[in-house]
Design a protein around this motif. Structure first.
Motif, short mmCIF file in Angstrom:
data_model
loop_
_atom_site.label_atom_id
_atom_site.label_comp_id
_atom_site.label_asym_id
_atom_site.label_seq_id
_atom_site.Cartn_x
_atom_site.Cartn_y
_atom_site.Cartn_z
N TYR A 1 0.87 -1.18 0.00
CA TYR A 1 0.00 0.00 0.00
C TYR A 1 0.91 1.24 0.00
O TYR A 1 2.06 1.17 0.41
N ALA A 2 0.37 2.33 -0.47
CA ALA A 2 1.10 3.59 -0.43
C ALA A 2 1.08 4.12 1.00
O ALA A 2 0.03 4.15 1.64
N THR A 3 2.22 4.54 1.49
CA THR A 3 2.32 5.11 2.82
C THR A 3 2.71 6.58 2.71
O THR A 3 3.09 7.03 1.63
N ASN A 4 2.63 7.32 3.79
CA ASN A 4 2.87 8.76 3.72
C ASN A 4 4.33 9.12 3.46
O ASN A 4 4.63 9.93 2.61
N VAL A 5 5.25 8.54 4.22
CA VAL A 5 6.66 8.87 4.03
C VAL A 5 7.53 7.64 4.22
O VAL A 5 7.28 6.83 5.11
N LEU A 6 8.50 7.51 3.35
CA LEU A 6 9.52 6.47 3.47
C LEU A 6 10.86 7.17 3.63
O LEU A 6 11.14 8.16 2.95
N LEU B 1 25.61 13.57 2.85
CA LEU B 1 24.31 12.99 2.55
C LEU B 1 23.84 12.12 3.71
O LEU B 1 24.54 11.19 4.11
N ILE B 2 22.65 12.44 4.24
CA ILE B 2 22.09 11.60 5.31
C ILE B 2 21.05 10.64 4.76
O ILE B 2 20.71 9.66 5.40
N GLY B 3 20.51 10.92 3.55
CA GLY B 3 19.57 9.98 2.96
C GLY B 3 18.50 10.65 2.13
O GLY B 3 18.57 11.84 1.81
N ASP B 4 17.50 9.82 1.79
CA ASP B 4 16.41 10.24 0.91
C ASP B 4 15.07 10.05 1.62
O ASP B 4 14.89 9.08 2.36
N LEU B 5 14.16 10.96 1.32
CA LEU B 5 12.77 10.83 1.77
C LEU B 5 11.89 10.70 0.53
O LEU B 5 12.10 11.38 -0.46
N VAL B 6 10.91 9.83 0.61
CA VAL B 6 9.88 9.70 -0.42
C VAL B 6 8.56 10.00 0.27
O VAL B 6 8.18 9.32 1.22
N THR C 1 7.72 15.64 6.87
CA THR C 1 9.09 15.96 6.47
C THR C 1 10.01 15.92 7.68
O THR C 1 11.11 15.35 7.62
N ILE C 2 9.58 16.49 8.78
CA ILE C 2 10.36 16.47 10.02
C ILE C 2 10.50 15.04 10.54
O ILE C 2 11.59 14.60 10.91
N HIS C 3 9.41 14.30 10.53
CA HIS C 3 9.42 12.90 10.97
C HIS C 3 10.43 12.09 10.16
O HIS C 3 11.27 11.37 10.71
N GLY C 4 10.35 12.23 8.84
CA GLY C 4 11.27 11.49 7.97
C GLY C 4 12.71 11.90 8.17
O GLY C 4 13.61 11.05 8.18
#
Length: 155
Positions: free
Chosen positions: A65-70, A84-89, A114-117
């Protein structure tokens, strides 16, 4: 704060209701300040539709399923020293739906996710109750500093 680079890519048919890159940068910066990270930092954010969000969640998390943030922490090889610390989707239709269902302002929900991710990229997690409480408290403090209400209280 040291140098911050936030690259935002849009992989959606429309940008309607999706914040501008400057907003994402402000939210990432707030999360980094809240977590007391002072080193140069790079983050990539990709805004996706439900189809891509679902495909990525299935591929990387085993959930269909689609989730809010990965959040994908950077996995740099030994000896490679990049900021680089990483990527957010972030899945735009899920964010819009959740904001409506939860009675939140859409922009506030974008900020929260965005903050959570970003905190996940810094190693924060919410699997263990004590860690979840600490992470949620930090998110709430950071959001309050932006004038945004506690996302964990029911309106």
């Amino acid at each position: 704060m040291s140098q911050l680079d936030v690259a935002v890519g849009y992989a959606t048919a429309s940008r309607k209701g999706i914040p501008a890159p400057a907003s994402f940068r402000r939210w990432v910066e707030a999360a980094l300040k809240g977590a007391r990270r002072r080193k140069a930092t790079e983050v990539a954010i990709r805004i996706v539709d439900a189809e891509e969000g679902q495909a990525l969640n299935l591929q990387y998390r085993g959930r269909d399923y689609a989730t809010n943030v990965l959040s994908f922490e950077a996995d740099l090889p030994p000896g490679v020293n990049l900021p680089l610390i990483g990527d957010l989707v972030i899945c735009a239709p899920v964010v819009a739906r959740e904001a409506a269902e939860q009675g939140k302002k859409a922009n506030d929900h974008w900020a929260h996710l965005t903050i959570h991710g970003t905190l996940h990229l810094l190693g924060y997690d919410h699997i263990v109750d004590a860690e979840a409480e600490a992470m949620e408290a930090l998110e709430t403090r950071v959001l309050a500093g932006l004038g945004i209400a506690d996302p964990y209280t029911v309106p």
